[in-house]
Scaffold this motif. Structure first.
Motif, short mmCIF file in Angstrom:
data_model
loop_
_atom_site.label_atom_id
_atom_site.label_comp_id
_atom_site.label_asym_id
_atom_site.label_seq_id
_atom_site.Cartn_x
_atom_site.Cartn_y
_atom_site.Cartn_z
N GLU A 92 0.83 -1.20 0.00
CA GLU A 92 0.00 0.00 0.00
C GLU A 92 0.86 1.25 0.00
OE1 GLU A 92 -3.05 2.34 -0.50
OE2 GLU A 92 -3.17 0.14 -0.54
N ALA A 93 1.97 1.20 0.73
CA ALA A 93 2.88 2.34 0.75
C ALA A 93 3.47 2.57 -0.64
CB ALA A 93 3.99 2.11 1.76
N THR A 94 3.82 1.49 -1.32
CA THR A 94 4.34 1.59 -2.68
C THR A 94 3.31 2.20 -3.61
OG1 THR A 94 5.82 -0.30 -2.40
CG2 THR A 94 5.19 0.25 -4.66
N ARG A 95 2.07 1.74 -3.51
CA ARG A 95 1.00 2.25 -4.36
C ARG A 95 0.83 3.76 -4.16
NH1 ARG A 95 -2.39 -1.17 -2.95
NH2 ARG A 95 -2.10 -2.61 -4.70
N HIS A 96 0.88 4.20 -2.91
CA HIS A 96 0.71 5.63 -2.61
C HIS A 96 1.88 6.44 -3.16
CE1 HIS A 96 -0.78 9.06 -0.17
NE2 HIS A 96 0.51 9.39 -0.17
N ILE A 97 3.09 5.97 -2.93
CA ILE A 97 4.28 6.70 -3.38
C ILE A 97 4.31 6.78 -4.91
CG2 ILE A 97 6.80 6.61 -3.50
CD1 ILE A 97 6.73 5.44 -0.64
N ALA A 98 4.02 5.66 -5.57
CA ALA A 98 4.03 5.65 -7.04
C ALA A 98 2.99 6.61 -7.61
CB ALA A 98 3.77 4.24 -7.55
N ALA A 99 1.86 6.74 -6.93
CA ALA A 99 0.79 7.60 -7.43
C ALA A 99 1.05 9.08 -7.16
CB ALA A 99 -0.54 7.19 -6.80
N HIS A 100 1.65 9.38 -6.01
CA HIS A 100 1.79 10.78 -5.60
C HIS A 100 3.20 11.33 -5.70
CE1 HIS A 100 -2.36 10.88 -4.10
NE2 HIS A 100 -2.14 9.68 -3.61
N LEU A 101 4.20 10.44 -5.75
CA LEU A 101 5.59 10.87 -5.84
C LEU A 101 6.30 10.08 -6.94
CD1 LEU A 101 6.33 10.81 -2.00
CD2 LEU A 101 5.95 12.87 -3.38
N PRO A 102 5.91 10.28 -8.18
CA PRO A 102 6.43 9.45 -9.27
C PRO A 102 7.94 9.54 -9.44
CG PRO A 102 5.26 11.36 -10.13
CD PRO A 102 4.96 11.30 -8.66
N GLU A 103 8.55 10.62 -8.96
CA GLU A 103 10.01 10.75 -9.09
C GLU A 103 10.75 9.88 -8.07
OE1 GLU A 103 8.84 13.83 -6.00
OE2 GLU A 103 7.99 12.89 -7.79
N VAL A 104 10.04 9.39 -7.05
CA VAL A 104 10.64 8.53 -6.03
C VAL A 104 10.47 7.07 -6.46
CG1 VAL A 104 10.58 7.80 -3.62
CG2 VAL A 104 10.17 10.20 -4.21
N LYS A 105 11.56 6.36 -6.63
CA LYS A 105 11.50 4.98 -7.07
C LYS A 105 11.46 4.03 -5.87
CE LYS A 105 11.98 6.57 -11.19
NZ LYS A 105 10.80 6.67 -12.09
N VAL A 106 10.69 2.96 -6.01
CA VAL A 106 10.56 1.98 -4.93
C VAL A 106 11.17 0.65 -5.37
CG1 VAL A 106 8.97 0.69 -3.46
CG2 VAL A 106 8.48 3.08 -4.04
N LEU A 107 12.02 0.12 -4.51
CA LEU A 107 12.63 -1.18 -4.73
C LEU A 107 12.12 -2.11 -3.63
CD1 LEU A 107 14.59 -2.94 -6.30
CD2 LEU A 107 16.46 -1.96 -4.97
N ILE A 108 11.28 -3.07 -4.02
CA ILE A 108 10.63 -3.97 -3.06
C ILE A 108 11.62 -5.02 -2.55
CG2 ILE A 108 8.98 -5.90 -2.92
CD1 ILE A 108 7.48 -3.42 -2.67
N LEU A 109 11.52 -5.32 -1.25
CA LEU A 109 12.25 -6.42 -0.65
C LEU A 109 11.26 -7.51 -0.28
CD1 LEU A 109 14.69 -4.56 1.76
CD2 LEU A 109 15.30 -5.82 -0.29
N THR A 110 11.59 -8.74 -0.57
CA THR A 110 10.68 -9.83 -0.24
C THR A 110 11.48 -11.08 0.05
OG1 THR A 110 8.76 -11.11 -1.02
CG2 THR A 110 10.45 -10.58 -2.65
N THR A 111 10.80 -12.13 0.45
CA THR A 111 11.44 -13.42 0.66
C THR A 111 10.89 -14.40 -0.37
OG1 THR A 111 9.76 -14.16 2.22
CG2 THR A 111 11.65 -13.00 3.14
N PHE A 112 11.63 -15.43 -0.66
CA PHE A 112 11.23 -16.38 -1.70
C PHE A 112 9.90 -17.04 -1.38
CE2 PHE A 112 12.12 -18.74 -5.43
CZ PHE A 112 11.59 -20.00 -5.25
#
Length: 222
Positions: free
Chosen positions: A65-85
Motif C-alpha cells: 500500500e505504501a508503494t502504491r501511494h508513493i508511485a501515485a503521488h511521488l512518481p520521481e521517487v523509485k521503490v525497490l521492493i524487498l521480499t522473501t522467496f
C-alpha cells in the motif's frame, strides 16, 4: 550525484545492516528510516529520496500500500521492493502497485547495491530467471487475458522493430540479451526501449512485462 535512499523495514537490525552497507558507498547515503508503511509514505514525501528500499510485511500500512501511494503521488521517487522467496506473490503485487523492481532479502551485497543504482538511474531491477518464474506462477491470479487472443491494438503505436524489442522485454531479457538476439547495438536497444515505454505510457521494464501479461501478449511458459 549521490543516491539518496530511504529504508522502510520493521526490523531494526535489518535497517542498521542496510544503512551500514549503503553509507559505506561513495555514491549513496541513507537519508531516513521507517518502521512501517505509513512512516515510509510520510518520510518519502518529506525527504524526496531517489530510492525507497521497501519491505513488504510491516505493521499497519504494509509495503504494498505504501508503494502504491508513493508511485501515485511521488512518481520521481523509485521503490525497490524487498521480499522473501516464500512470499513471491507479494513481489508481483508490489510491481503492479508501481515498484521499479524487487530483490530477495538474502540478496548479496553487490546485487543490492547494483539494484539501487539501477532503479535510481531510471531502469528496473528485473532478474530474468526469478521474474519469469514469479510471473509464470502468479500471472493467472490476476486474470490476465488468454495469450493468443487479438491484442486489441494495444501495440499499434509501435513500429515493427519496436514490437520485436517489446516481445523480448516481455520475456524479461536484458538490453544486452535483446541486442544479441536481434543483432543490434545495446545503445540502439536502449533507444527502442525508451521509445516503447513513452509510447505505451509505461514507467519501466517491469511495467512492460506486466502490461504484456495483462493484455494477453505473454503467458506462463511462453
Amino acid at each position: 550525484m549521490t543516491i539518496r535512499v530511504l529504508l522502510a523495514d520493521d526490523q531494526d537490525l535489518l535497517r542498521r545492516g542496510f544503512k551500514m552497507i549503503i553509507d559505506a558507498q561513495p555514491d549513496m547515503e541513507t537519508v531516513g528510516e521507517a518502521a512501517d508503511g505509513a512512516q515510509a509514505i510520510a518520510q518519502a514525501a518529506a525527504l524526496r529520496p531517489d530510492v525507497v528500499l521497501m519491505d513488504v510485511r510491516m505493521p499497519g500500512t504494509d509495503g504494498i500500500e505504501a508503494t502504491r501511494h508513493i508511485a501515485a503521488h511521488l512518481p520521481e521517487v523509485k521503490v525497490l521492493i524487498l521480499t522473501t522467496f516464500d512470499v513471491d506473490e507479494y513481489a508481483f503485487t508490489g510491481l503492479r502497485a508501481g515498484a521499479s523492481g524487487f530483490l530477495l532479502k538474502n540478496v548479496r551485497t553487490e546485487e543490492l547495491l547494483t539494484g539501487i543504482r539501477t532503479v535510481a538511474g531510471g531502469d528496473a531491477v528485473l532478474a530474468p530467471s526469478t521474474t519469469r518464474r514469479l510471473l509464470d506462477t502468479y500471472a493467472r491470479t490476476f486474470h490476465a487475458p488468454e495469450a493468443g487472443l487479438p491484442p486489441k491494438d494495444v501495440l499499434d503505436p509501435l513500429t515493427q522493430r519496436e514490437r520485436q524489442v517489446f516481445t523480448e522485454m516481455a520475456s524479461g531479457r536484458t538490453n544486452q540479451e535483446i541486442a544479441d538476439r536481434l543483432v543490434l547495438s545495446e545503445t540502439t536497444v536502449k533507444t527502442h526501449v525508451a521509445r516503447i515505454l513513452a509510447k505505451l505510457r509505461l514507467r519501466d521494464r517491469v511495467q512492460a512485462v506486466i502490461f504484456a501479461y495483462e493484455n494477453g501478449l505473454s503467458a506462463p511458459g511462453r
